[in-house]
Design an enzyme around this catalytic site. Structure first.
Site, PDB file in Angstrom:
ATOM      1  N   ASP A  35       0.825  -1.202   0.000  1.00  0.00           N
ATOM      2  CA  ASP A  35       0.000   0.000   0.000  1.00  0.00           C
ATOM      3  C   ASP A  35       0.868   1.264   0.000  1.00  0.00           C
ATOM      4  OD1 ASP A  35      -2.053   1.858   0.387  1.00  0.00           O
ATOM      5  OD2 ASP A  35      -3.098   0.588   1.825  1.00  0.00           O
ATOM      6  N   ASP A  36       0.653   2.139  -0.971  1.00  0.00           N
ATOM      7  CA  ASP A  36       1.358   3.427  -1.055  1.00  0.00           C
ATOM      8  C   ASP A  36       2.868   3.270  -1.262  1.00  0.00           C
ATOM      9  OD1 ASP A  36      -1.097   4.570  -0.632  1.00  0.00           O
ATOM     10  OD2 ASP A  36      -0.459   5.879   0.983  1.00  0.00           O
ATOM     11  N   CYS A  73      -6.256   4.034  -3.274  1.00  0.00           N
ATOM     12  CA  CYS A  73      -6.564   2.733  -2.679  1.00  0.00           C
ATOM     13  C   CYS A  73      -7.845   2.057  -3.172  1.00  0.00           C
ATOM     14  CB  CYS A  73      -6.633   2.875  -1.159  1.00  0.00           C
ATOM     15  SG  CYS A  73      -5.113   3.499  -0.415  1.00  0.00           S
ATOM     16  N   ARG A  77      -8.370  -1.223  -5.693  1.00  0.00           N
ATOM     17  CA  ARG A  77      -8.806  -2.530  -5.196  1.00  0.00           C
ATOM     18  C   ARG A  77     -10.082  -2.995  -5.893  1.00  0.00           C
ATOM     19  NH1 ARG A  77      -5.392  -3.074  -0.633  1.00  0.00           N
ATOM     20  NH2 ARG A  77      -4.225  -1.123  -0.624  1.00  0.00           N
ATOM     21  N   LYS A 130      -5.981  -5.870   3.958  1.00  0.00           N
ATOM     22  CA  LYS A 130      -6.859  -4.720   3.737  1.00  0.00           C
ATOM     23  C   LYS A 130      -7.940  -5.033   2.705  1.00  0.00           C
ATOM     24  CE  LYS A 130      -6.485   0.135   2.189  1.00  0.00           C
ATOM     25  NZ  LYS A 130      -5.536   1.253   1.997  1.00  0.00           N
ATOM     26  N   HIS A 132     -11.310  -2.612   1.971  1.00  0.00           N
ATOM     27  CA  HIS A 132     -11.520  -1.258   1.450  1.00  0.00           C
ATOM     28  C   HIS A 132     -12.402  -1.178   0.206  1.00  0.00           C
ATOM     29  CE1 HIS A 132      -9.516   2.980   0.898  1.00  0.00           C
ATOM     30  NE2 HIS A 132     -10.669   3.026   1.571  1.00  0.00           N
ATOM     31  N   HIS A 221       1.875   2.224   4.016  1.00  0.00           N
ATOM     32  CA  HIS A 221       0.915   3.312   4.204  1.00  0.00           C
ATOM     33  C   HIS A 221       1.072   3.897   5.606  1.00  0.00           C
ATOM     34  CE1 HIS A 221      -3.031   5.243   4.685  1.00  0.00           C
ATOM     35  NE2 HIS A 221      -3.320   5.003   3.411  1.00  0.00           N
ATOM     36  N   ASP A 327      -0.606  -0.668  -4.775  1.00  0.00           N
ATOM     37  CA  ASP A 327      -1.915  -0.130  -5.154  1.00  0.00           C
ATOM     38  C   ASP A 327      -1.855   1.252  -5.808  1.00  0.00           C
ATOM     39  OD1 ASP A 327      -1.289   1.275  -2.824  1.00  0.00           O
ATOM     40  OD2 ASP A 327      -3.340   1.250  -2.061  1.00  0.00           O
ATOM     41  N   ASN A 328      -0.774   1.989  -5.580  1.00  0.00           N
ATOM     42  CA  ASN A 328      -0.608   3.308  -6.203  1.00  0.00           C
ATOM     43  C   ASN A 328       0.811   3.782  -5.931  1.00  0.00           C
ATOM     44  OD1 ASN A 328      -2.901   3.881  -3.705  1.00  0.00           O
ATOM     45  ND2 ASN A 328      -0.852   4.745  -3.434  1.00  0.00           N
ATOM     46  N   LYS A 374       0.561   9.861  -5.711  1.00  0.00           N
ATOM     47  CA  LYS A 374      -0.729   9.199  -5.501  1.00  0.00           C
ATOM     48  C   LYS A 374      -1.895  10.117  -5.838  1.00  0.00           C
ATOM     49  CE  LYS A 374      -3.342   7.314  -1.522  1.00  0.00           C
ATOM     50  NZ  LYS A 374      -3.210   6.916  -0.106  1.00  0.00           N
TER      51      LYS A 374
END
Length: 564
Positions: A35-36, A73, A77, A130, A132, A221, A327-328, A374
């Site tokens: 994540d991130d 995010c 997803r 996660k 989300h 993240h 994810d990004n 992001k």
């Protein structure tokens, strides 16, 4: 005699991978998402961060230079889990309901999850980490095809003391198989995500079914929290500062073959102060942030090592496909002012009491060699590493151009698993899959033959990728920028004025896609969600985008919106 020959022939065809998927032993599939994390944050993509286990997957498998996500995010997803563009899946903005089907904030029934499809193909389906893509319990993983599930439902989580809520610690719903639970004292969430996944894999091994695991870490993240032993590894590592570190990463990327020396790289982010302009105390503070950020990824890598050891122990390593993505891009935005406040600050950076962020200076390094951050549709926002590992099936050490997207992963898994994506499911007609299978690229080295462009829209930020060309626009601007990604992946030279015919062609493609996917103009939705994730900072929907970099003199750092 003939029977013996036939058996020998079948064994030979199986070994060569010639037999169709349904005639072979179905492989296990593991999808790992962090994540991130920026494009250059793994050793295999040019980083100094110690990631030997993930690098092992890369060096024994395949890496793509161009793999795209949806820049933030929840929309990422949504596409990943369903194989749909996010609006078509119901999450065109975020995991909040804006009252329209394309923006309802949870996955619709027309967009099947890969758990629902693979379950029908005989797989045990597992998620750990996660979610989300649906906060209400009616839309949790167990209701969308997962046999076993552990993790948190929303967009962000602490790494320690989850469930011990205070007025400054945000609530986190930690759930196992539909039951709300709390994180045990002194446990670290990254470890718990892995340990639960391993428990489920061991349980799955008791039957003859293959398993599918979606392993969705929240690291790295924010908040920056990591075990002390991992942080200690990076003490003094970032004393050189972000300017020198970026140059080192670019050099390594070129050496590895990840970055093409013939391509332009992004100009220096003019919002980021020059490292040498900072005071001693400022440098110490910033160094500590990156030490913890690196430690968080270091810990993820250790956990990937535990996972690989489990596969080997169970003798499943030779029949398992692993895909690793982010994810990004890394999140820009200085914390010197603005809406994203620290939730608490009752301990040093990295501890359970802290709530610090990586911030733009280091995010600018993480996204090397790309521009922006992001929630922006320039390359720094939507580019991620892509690693695929499958012993004896994927050629070791492969680096391919790719130009693949999240929507391609579900078709790839279905292809590998011999699973059929149904035209209807439980009485509901399903959305057709817009992506393509990457199996020919992964196993045969055949370039992707997509036939249609790739599209993006989120919070008014838009983009189209078609062959060498990329069209991009950042809200609130309406004008299009045009870049030749084949020579200028750093997006340094806007060719819109020089090639109006290309702009028109791609803009027309975008308009058709937007209409087909029920994309609404951002300004039409804007009054309904002031203050929601990604709407702070320098204009609604900035969502941690940072700011368009142009190089040049240092300017006063400014705050950009956060988003999850």
């Amino acid at each position: 005699m003939y029977a013996t020959r036939n058996i020998a022939l079948l064994l030979l065809l199986y070994a060569l991978g010639v037999l169709p998927a349904h005639a072979q032993k179905k492989p296990n599939i593991i999808l790992v998402m962090v994540d991130d994390m920026g494009y250059s944050d793994l050793g295999a993509y040019g980083s100094e961060i110690h990631t030997p286990n993930i690098d092992k997957l890369a060096h024994e498998g395949l890496r793509l230079r161009e793999f795209y996500n949806n820049s933030i995010c929840a929309p990422t997803r949504a596409s990943l889990v369903t194989g749909q563009y996010p609006h078509k899946a119901g999450i065109g903005y975020f995991n909040v309901n804006l009252g329209l089907p394309a923006y309802q904030g949870y996955l619709n029934q027309q967009s099947l999850t890969f758990a629902e499809v693979l379950k029908q193909a005989g797989y045990n389906t597992i998620i750990s980490g996660k979610w989300h893509v649906g906060d209400d319990s009616a839309y949790w993983p167990a209701q969308r095809g997962f046999d076993k599930s552990y993790g948190f439902i929303g967009g962000a989580s602490n790494y320690y003391d989850i469930g011990n809520y205070t007025d400054k610690a945000p609530p986190v719903e930690l759930v196992e198989n539909n039951k709300k639970i709390q994180l045990a004292p002194d446990k670290y969430l990254t470890d718990e995500i892995t340990d639960h996944a391993i428990t489920y894999i061991n349980e799955s091994a008791k039957n003859s079914k293959p398993f599918f695991l979606y392993l969705a870490y929240n690291a790295p993240h924010w908040p920056l929290q990591a075990p002390a032993e991992n942080i200690a590894k990076y003490k003094g590592k970032y004393h050189i500062g972000w300017d020198s570190l970026r140059n080192e990463r670019i050099a390594r990327q070129r050496q590895l073959g990840i970055a093409n020396p013939a391509q332009a790289i992004a100009k220096r982010d003019s919002i980021v102060p020059y490292w040498e302009s900072l005071t001693y105390d400022e440098k110490i503070l910033w160094e500590k942030k990156m030490e913890v950020y690196a430690a968080m990824l270091d810990r993820v890598d250790e956990n990937i090592g535990k996972l690989l050891a489990t596969l080997k122990q169970l003798k499943k390593d030779d029949n398992t496909l692993i895909v690793f993505i982010s994810d990004n891009g890394a999140q820009g935005g200085f914390a010197t002012s603005g809406a994203r406040r620290k939730q608490r600050n009752s301990g040093p950076i990295g501890t359970a009491g802290s709530y610090e962020y990586q911030e733009q200076g280091w995010a600018y390094v993480s996204n090397t060699p790309h521009t922006n951050y992001k929630n922006n549709m320039h390359e720094g926002g939507i580019s991620a590493p892509f690693i695929a590992w499958f012993p004896k099936k994927i050629k070791a050490g492969t680096i391919a151009q790719g130009t693949a997207h999240l929507i391609d992963i579900a078709p790839t898994f279905y292809d590998v698993a011999g699973a059929k994506y149904p035209a209807s499911f439980k009485g509901v007609n399903t959305n057709p899959l817009p992506g393509v299978s990457l199996s020919h690229l992964l196993f045969n080295g055949t370039p992707i033959d997509r036939g249609t462009p790739i599209f993006w829209e989120r919070a008014g930020n838009r983009a189209v990728r078609k062959g060498q060309w990329k069209l991009v626009s950042t809200f609130p601007e309406k004008t299009w920028e045009l870049y030749d990604i084949a020579t200028d992946r750093g997006e340094t030279k806007n060719l819109a004025a020089a090639r109006p015919e290309v702009v028109k062609e791609l803009a027309d493609d975008y308009a058709k896609w937007a209409a087909a996917n029920d994309v609404e103009p951002f300004e039409k939705l804007r009054p309904a969600f002031q203050g929601l994730p990604g709407t702070g900072g320098s204009g609604p929907g900035s969502g941690g985008a940072g700011g368009r970099s142009s190089g040049g003199a240092t300017v006063q750092p400014v705050r950009r919106g956060a988003g999850n």
